[in-house]
Motif scaffolding. Sequence first.
Motif, PDB file in Angstrom:
ATOM      1  N   UNK A 118       0.682  -1.245  -0.461  1.00 47.12           N
ATOM      2  CA  UNK A 118       0.295  -0.143  -0.327  1.00 47.12           C
ATOM      3  C   UNK A 118       1.099   0.978  -0.107  1.00 47.12           C
ATOM      4  N   UNK A 119       0.694   1.955  -1.190  1.00 49.64           N
ATOM      5  CA  UNK A 119       1.613   3.065  -1.336  1.00 49.64           C
ATOM      6  C   UNK A 119       0.423   4.460  -0.990  1.00 49.64           C
ATOM      7  N   UNK A 120       1.296   5.736  -0.269  1.00 46.57           N
ATOM      8  CA  UNK A 120       1.080   6.577  -0.192  1.00 46.57           C
ATOM      9  C   UNK A 120       2.110   7.913  -0.007  1.00 46.57           C
ATOM     10  N   UNK A 121       1.397   8.257  -1.512  1.00 42.20           N
ATOM     11  CA  UNK A 121       2.436   8.792  -2.128  1.00 42.20           C
ATOM     12  C   UNK A 121       1.983  10.585  -1.408  1.00 42.20           C
ATOM     13  N   UNK A 122       3.267  11.061  -1.533  1.00 42.13           N
ATOM     14  CA  UNK A 122       3.375  12.299  -1.169  1.00 42.13           C
ATOM     15  C   UNK A 122       4.149  13.353  -0.035  1.00 42.13           C
ATOM     16  N   UNK A 123       4.614  14.279   0.593  1.00 44.50           N
ATOM     17  CA  UNK A 123       5.200  14.750   1.990  1.00 44.50           C
ATOM     18  C   UNK A 123       5.074  13.843   3.008  1.00 44.50           C
ATOM     19  N   UNK A 124       5.250  13.739   3.491  1.00 45.05           N
ATOM     20  CA  UNK A 124       4.728  13.236   5.000  1.00 45.05           C
ATOM     21  C   UNK A 124       4.208  14.802   6.094  1.00 45.05           C
ATOM     22  N   UNK A 125       3.338  15.085   5.657  1.00 43.48           N
ATOM     23  CA  UNK A 125       3.215  16.332   7.039  1.00 43.48           C
ATOM     24  C   UNK A 125       1.495  16.306   6.695  1.00 43.48           C
ATOM     25  N   UNK A 126       1.023  16.712   8.101  1.00 42.59           N
ATOM     26  CA  UNK A 126      -0.004  16.225   8.626  1.00 42.59           C
ATOM     27  C   UNK A 126      -1.084  17.647   7.712  1.00 42.59           C
ATOM     28  N   UNK A 127      -0.359  18.843   7.637  1.00 42.51           N
ATOM     29  CA  UNK A 127      -0.797  20.092   6.483  1.00 42.51           C
ATOM     30  C   UNK A 127      -1.824  19.644   5.050  1.00 42.51           C
TER      31      UNK A 127
END
Length: 348
Positions: free
Chosen positions: A175-184
């Motif tokens: 399972x890939x979660x793409x994108x910068x790891x930021x809660x914003x």
Amino acid sequence: MKKIAYIEIDTHAEIAQAFIDVMKGSQAFVVDYYFSKKIKDQVISKDENIFLSDSSMIFDQLKDKGYELVIIGTVHRYFNTFSAITKKYNTAIISHNLNFTKASKLDLMKSFFKGDVIFRLKLWLKEGLFYKTKVYQKSKALLVLDETMISERQQFLPLFYTKEFDKSENEFLTVVIPGGVSQKRRDYDSVFRIIQDINTDRKYEFVFLGKAKDHELKQLENLSKELAANIRITYFSERVSTENFEKWMRKADILWCPIQQETEFFSMKEVYGVTKVTGNFGDAVTYGKLAVFPEKYPSKVDFIIPAKENVLEQLKELSSVHFDFQKIYGKDKVQNKLEQLLSQLISN
């Protein structure tokens, strides 16, 4: 062949890369690319006409080249420079934040002291922030990357096509979660809680495919120490290279995109799927992956799936579902649509 210029001296290297890829082999257009060093270092290119540029050079670089169309990939700064370009050339601008695009001088003034005041003073005093409205108004066209966002003023830019490659067989459900790891920008807190509470014998690997830092990086470090042997997480504390991003996206069984419904740009509210396109849309098309989005995300395409309460079971079920991306997003089809749009922008 018609001659056009594509400028990206600010932010969106991934969009520039998509334009390079889809225009490769075009028999109707020749494209010159003008990139800042930061952008040039992020794109993969071969045999393209790429020129190093910046805001002080670009206007002179365009002179006497006979361009029938100039596409500007991002107008979030250097407004005085782009104002001069839109006055002289047949220009189209890719719009990433529609509320910012439409903001008046008064709107800009109201939001001026809500963010990084030093940077915004630089935009005002050195980069012509209050030319922003003129830049967008004088451009012959505004382009958006999602068909749901078209309007009388905004035209759809068909850019993403599905690459062809062999599907890998994974021991772990990847399972890939793409994108910068930021809660914003994404709801990582919920993702961390779901992973932490997994109680199953099935093997899962969750790949956080973007740079993690600060609080989110510490959460990932702690989470990795608590997981059972059948649950793995992969994360990165440095910027993910283009090559590494592509490797993991190809390997993915399914994409999980827990984007926040709302975000801000220049202290103005933007709504994903309404006034702003998430990069995960292009990720799903490019790599031919079904993607689970939040339930309230507005979408009319079948490969974006609203999340259910039991998202883990949903991810497992969808990983074996086939969707024929090539039928809609094959390269020849997308390139043909793009060439039609570019021809219209030149002739109008």
